[in-house]
Design a protein around this motif. Structure first.
Motif, PDB file in Angstrom:
ATOM      1  N   UNK A   1      85.966  -1.579  48.868  1.00  0.00           N
ATOM      2  CA  UNK A   1      84.777  -1.506  48.008  1.00  0.00           C
ATOM      3  C   UNK A   1      83.928  -0.285  48.329  1.00  0.00           C
ATOM      4  N   UNK A   2      83.838   0.090  49.607  1.00  0.00           N
ATOM      5  CA  UNK A   2      83.042   1.268  49.982  1.00  0.00           C
ATOM      6  C   UNK A   2      83.648   2.543  49.423  1.00  0.00           C
ATOM      7  N   UNK A   3      84.951   2.725  49.607  1.00  0.00           N
ATOM      8  CA  UNK A   3      85.583   3.978  49.196  1.00  0.00           C
ATOM      9  C   UNK A   3      85.740   4.099  47.685  1.00  0.00           C
ATOM     10  N   UNK A   4      85.808   2.976  46.990  1.00  0.00           N
ATOM     11  CA  UNK A   4      86.091   3.044  45.557  1.00  0.00           C
ATOM     12  C   UNK A   4      84.934   2.563  44.691  1.00  0.00           C
ATOM     13  N   UNK A   5      83.692   2.749  45.174  1.00  0.00           N
ATOM     14  CA  UNK A   5      82.525   2.558  44.316  1.00  0.00           C
ATOM     15  C   UNK A   5      82.496   3.689  43.303  1.00  0.00           C
ATOM     16  N   UNK A   6      81.995   3.380  42.137  1.00  0.00           N
ATOM     17  CA  UNK A   6      81.977   4.389  41.075  1.00  0.00           C
ATOM     18  C   UNK A   6      81.183   5.629  41.483  1.00  0.00           C
ATOM     19  N   UNK A   7      80.084   5.436  42.207  1.00  0.00           N
ATOM     20  CA  UNK A   7      79.244   6.573  42.594  1.00  0.00           C
ATOM     21  C   UNK A   7      79.836   7.380  43.747  1.00  0.00           C
ATOM     22  N   UNK A   8      80.829   6.840  44.430  1.00  0.00           N
ATOM     23  CA  UNK A   8      81.395   7.526  45.592  1.00  0.00           C
ATOM     24  C   UNK A   8      82.841   7.965  45.382  1.00  0.00           C
ATOM     25  N   UNK A   9      83.318   7.929  44.162  1.00  0.00           N
ATOM     26  CA  UNK A   9      84.724   8.273  43.924  1.00  0.00           C
ATOM     27  C   UNK A   9      85.035   9.727  44.257  1.00  0.00           C
ATOM     28  N   UNK A  10      84.111  10.642  43.928  1.00  0.00           N
ATOM     29  CA  UNK A  10      84.359  12.050  44.214  1.00  0.00           C
ATOM     30  C   UNK A  10      84.437  12.293  45.721  1.00  0.00           C
ATOM     31  N   UNK A  11      83.502  11.726  46.475  1.00  0.00           N
ATOM     32  CA  UNK A  11      83.528  11.862  47.929  1.00  0.00           C
ATOM     33  C   UNK A  11      84.765  11.232  48.532  1.00  0.00           C
ATOM     34  N   UNK A  12      85.158  10.082  48.008  1.00  0.00           N
ATOM     35  CA  UNK A  12      86.360   9.409  48.507  1.00  0.00           C
ATOM     36  C   UNK A  12      87.606  10.227  48.229  1.00  0.00           C
TER      37      UNK A  12
END
Length: 133
Positions: A57-68
């Protein structure tokens, strides 16, 4: 106080060894084997500490997809023996993933350190969360 299970203590150990191997790999002129081992241990330790579902859930949040994408892509490049490019991309992804956490950490450091110049610097960094964008 937060209670930590024995399983989470093992995860902290994995993360500690992962950070050690990452640091040692950088000190030895970006040794790809040490960096790859450090990345794997770090990710395994993170998963063991917070759980598989929370990690996903942390790595694949919509707001964090680019960072992931940048972070995991950098890990992939290190595993494919492109250590310098991989670490640069991984560092950018790490900053993108944790940019909302940096002001909190700087605020904590500012309240922890009683040295006048450093506490002023950390408090200034904690107050300017828009500069991390």
């Amino acid at each position: 106080m937060i209670s930590i299970t024995q399983f989470q203590k093992v995860g902290v150990g994995f993360m500690g060894f992962g950070l050690f191997f990452l640091l040692f790999g950088v000190l030895l002129y970006f040794d790809s084997v040490l960096l790859a081992f450090g990345n794997i241990l770090f990710l395994v330790g993170l998963t063991v500490i917070i759980g598989l579902q929370r990690t996903f859930n942390f790595f694949f949040q919509r707001s964090k997809l680019r960072g992931s994408a940048f972070f995991l892509g950098g890990v992939g490049l290190v595993l494919l023996r492109w250590p310098i490019v991989g670490m640069v991309i991984e560092t950018y992804g790490f900053v993108q993933l944790f940019k909302t956490f940096f002001p909190v950490a700087f605020g904590f450091l500012g309240s922890l350190v009683n040295i006048p110049f450093l506490s002023t610097l950390f408090n200034k960094l904690a107050g300017s969360s828009s500069s991390m964008v």
